[in-house]
Design an enzyme around this catalytic site. Structure first.
Site, short mmCIF file in Angstrom:
data_model
loop_
_atom_site.label_atom_id
_atom_site.label_comp_id
_atom_site.label_asym_id
_atom_site.label_seq_id
_atom_site.Cartn_x
_atom_site.Cartn_y
_atom_site.Cartn_z
N ARG A 120 -27.16 -28.14 -18.26
CA ARG A 120 -25.83 -27.63 -17.81
C ARG A 120 -24.91 -27.67 -18.82
O ARG A 120 -25.16 -28.31 -19.81
CB ARG A 120 -25.38 -28.48 -16.56
CG ARG A 120 -25.32 -30.02 -16.66
CD ARG A 120 -24.32 -30.66 -16.44
NE ARG A 120 -23.01 -30.31 -16.63
CZ ARG A 120 -22.56 -30.94 -17.63
NH1 ARG A 120 -23.25 -31.42 -18.46
NH2 ARG A 120 -21.25 -30.50 -17.95
N GLY A 121 -23.84 -26.99 -18.75
CA GLY A 121 -22.77 -26.95 -19.67
C GLY A 121 -23.06 -25.62 -20.33
O GLY A 121 -24.16 -25.49 -20.64
N ALA A 122 -21.81 -25.07 -20.54
CA ALA A 122 -22.01 -23.59 -21.06
C ALA A 122 -23.06 -23.45 -22.43
O ALA A 122 -23.94 -22.74 -22.42
CB ALA A 122 -20.76 -23.00 -21.21
N ARG A 125 -27.78 -18.78 -13.46
CA ARG A 125 -26.31 -19.14 -13.00
C ARG A 125 -25.52 -18.07 -13.52
O ARG A 125 -25.53 -17.48 -14.60
CB ARG A 125 -26.07 -20.52 -13.71
CG ARG A 125 -26.84 -21.66 -13.11
CD ARG A 125 -26.27 -23.02 -13.36
NE ARG A 125 -24.91 -23.45 -12.90
CZ ARG A 125 -24.15 -24.26 -13.22
NH1 ARG A 125 -24.48 -24.95 -14.43
NH2 ARG A 125 -23.03 -24.79 -12.57
N GLN A 176 -19.74 -35.02 -12.78
CA GLN A 176 -20.09 -34.73 -14.16
C GLN A 176 -19.20 -35.60 -15.08
O GLN A 176 -19.50 -36.10 -16.11
CB GLN A 176 -20.02 -33.32 -14.37
CG GLN A 176 -21.00 -32.29 -14.01
CD GLN A 176 -20.73 -31.68 -12.81
OE1 GLN A 176 -19.94 -32.02 -12.10
NE2 GLN A 176 -21.18 -30.36 -12.46
N ASP A 198 -16.36 -22.16 -19.51
CA ASP A 198 -17.50 -21.52 -19.27
C ASP A 198 -17.46 -19.94 -19.73
O ASP A 198 -18.73 -19.28 -19.70
CB ASP A 198 -17.88 -21.58 -17.73
CG ASP A 198 -18.60 -23.01 -17.51
OD1 ASP A 198 -17.70 -23.92 -17.36
OD2 ASP A 198 -19.72 -23.32 -17.51
N ASN A 252 -13.62 -22.73 -15.86
CA ASN A 252 -14.08 -23.67 -16.11
C ASN A 252 -14.39 -24.47 -14.82
O ASN A 252 -14.16 -23.96 -13.72
CB ASN A 252 -13.22 -24.50 -17.14
CG ASN A 252 -13.94 -25.79 -17.61
OD1 ASN A 252 -15.00 -25.77 -18.06
ND2 ASN A 252 -13.44 -27.02 -17.63
N LYS A 253 -14.87 -25.73 -14.86
CA LYS A 253 -15.12 -26.54 -13.83
C LYS A 253 -14.33 -26.57 -12.57
O LYS A 253 -13.03 -26.57 -13.05
CB LYS A 253 -15.52 -27.97 -14.20
CG LYS A 253 -15.84 -28.82 -12.92
CD LYS A 253 -17.15 -28.16 -11.90
CE LYS A 253 -18.47 -28.10 -12.83
NZ LYS A 253 -19.40 -27.38 -11.98
O1 MRU Z 1 -21.50 -26.94 -13.59
P1 MRU Z 1 -21.60 -27.37 -15.01
O2 MRU Z 1 -21.89 -28.92 -14.88
O3 MRU Z 1 -22.55 -26.58 -15.69
O4 MRU Z 1 -19.97 -27.03 -15.52
C1 MRU Z 1 -19.73 -27.36 -16.80
C2 MRU Z 1 -18.40 -27.07 -17.04
O5 MRU Z 1 -17.61 -26.64 -16.39
C3 MRU Z 1 -18.01 -27.33 -18.53
O6 MRU Z 1 -16.71 -27.87 -18.50
C4 MRU Z 1 -18.34 -26.09 -19.34
O7 MRU Z 1 -19.40 -25.55 -19.21
C5 MRU Z 1 -17.97 -26.45 -20.96
S1 MRU Z 1 -19.23 -27.43 -21.65
C6 MRU Z 1 -18.56 -27.75 -23.13
#
Ligand code: MRU
Length: 338
Positions: free
Chosen positions: A48-50, A89, A195, A236, A246-247
């Protein structure tokens, strides 16, 4: 910092990743030996994470090329697998960017499967290394925005785990720590999947960075008490005008920062910028399953109560002081051309 190859790596016929759903209790590797298993890992947020999703996408193309049955229709099978990985996703544009990078490596080689396998594997590993390097540069640029002992608030996890190494928002913190600037980090839990509490706290603890985890609902009080000097979050997808997905909870954090006169920064590699999206309204926001909020155990939320579970929200560019990318610190007005 977890070494990049322990977070994700491409082995012959498999993408091997650290299962982030089990952290911090257990550090367990998950071996994705076929495209379906990789897609399931992406959907489950094991990876996970962009930026890390981008790396997984590029490695996924190499995996598809390694696994697809040769013969008539081989190219179409690899491309179909790649399309399904890219769609696993919807919000982080990096996933599609990583898949596109993998497919680009196959250009001009499609009539030689072995050459495609080699080229896509090489590109995926290079893409990973490049993304980590971009994070180091982001960390260096972003660190210049904070003074010694800065009390920094973030959200979710935008660290080494989310990027394949070093981190974006946490890359800024990491660089401040390396420079001896003694940063302090406020870490909201980031419900429902935690997270922040699980992953950001784990990374900061490993790095020896002073931090406190707090309930998401406690954030507003922190700002009112004057305990936050600056905010830095990951992204993201950043639209052409700077609106940033973003989250979920990031928008609320930006509103709080704005109301209290606290700088709010986004840190992301240019692979997260989507010039094809004119503004944030066009960004697809992932809806996650009810169970993540309501729980599998009976009694958490009444069975008759519907749930809404958006994984992300959009922060308008007007609330963003700076976007920190690998080549510098960008200030409003933001305009990202195709
Ligand atoms: O749902 P996730 O855990 O994939 O969400 C991640 C985020 O929102 C992060 O802040 C974003 O991807 C940036 S990661 C450097």
């Amino acid at each position: 910092m977890p070494a990049p190859e322990t977070i994700i790596r491409l082995e012959p016929g498999a993408v091997v990743l650290l299962d982030q759903t089990l952290l911090p209790a257990q550090a367990v590797e998950r071996r994705c030996g076929d495209v379906e298993t990789l897609i399931a890992a992406i959907r489950a947020l094991a990876v996970r994470g962009a930026p890390l999703l981008g790396v997984a996408g590029a490695m996924g193309v190499a995996l598809a090329a390694a696994r697809a049955e040769e013969g008539d229709g081989w190219r179409a099978r690899v491309e179909a697998d790649a399309a399904r990985i890219a769609a696993a996703r919807p919000t982080a544009v990096n996933l599609a960017v990583g898949v596109a990078a993998g497919l680009a490596a196959a250009d001009g080689r499609w009539d030689d499967p072995s050459a495609v396998r080699d080229a896509t594997a090489e590109r995926a590993r290079a893409f990973h290394a490049e993304e980590v390097e971009r994070c180091r540069l982001i960390g260096a640029h972003g660190a210049a925005l904070f003074g010694p002992g800065a009390r920094i608030c973030t959200i979710c996890n935008a660290g080494a785990l989310a990027t394949g190494g070093y981190g974006t928002a946490l890359g800024v913190v990491r660089r401040l720590h390396e420079d001896g600037a003694a940063p302090f980090v406020w870490v909201p839990e980031t419900r429902p999947l935690l997270q922040g509490a699980r992953l950001t706290a784990y990374e900061l603890g490993q790095a020896g960075v002073d931090h406190r985890v707090l309930p998401d609902g406690a954030l507003a009080g922190l700002f009112r008490e004057g305990l936050v000097d600056g905010v830095v979050v990951g992204a993201d997808r950043i639209a052409a005008n700077g609106d940033t997905a973003n989250k979920v909870g990031t928008y609320g954090l930006a509103v709080l920062a704005h109301h209290h006169g606290v700088p709010f920064h986004v840190a992301a590699p240019r692979t997260t910028i989507d010039p094809g999206m004119p503004d944030g309204a066009a960004i697809p926001i992932e809806e996650r399953p009810r169970e993540e909020v309501a729980g599998p155990a009976p009694g958490t939320v009444p069975a008759t109560s519907p749930v809404r579970n958006p994984a992300f929200d959009v922060t308008p560019a007007a609330l963003i002081d700076a976007i920190i990318v690998e080549d510098g610190v960008l200030r409003a007005p933001f305009a990202f051309g195709a």
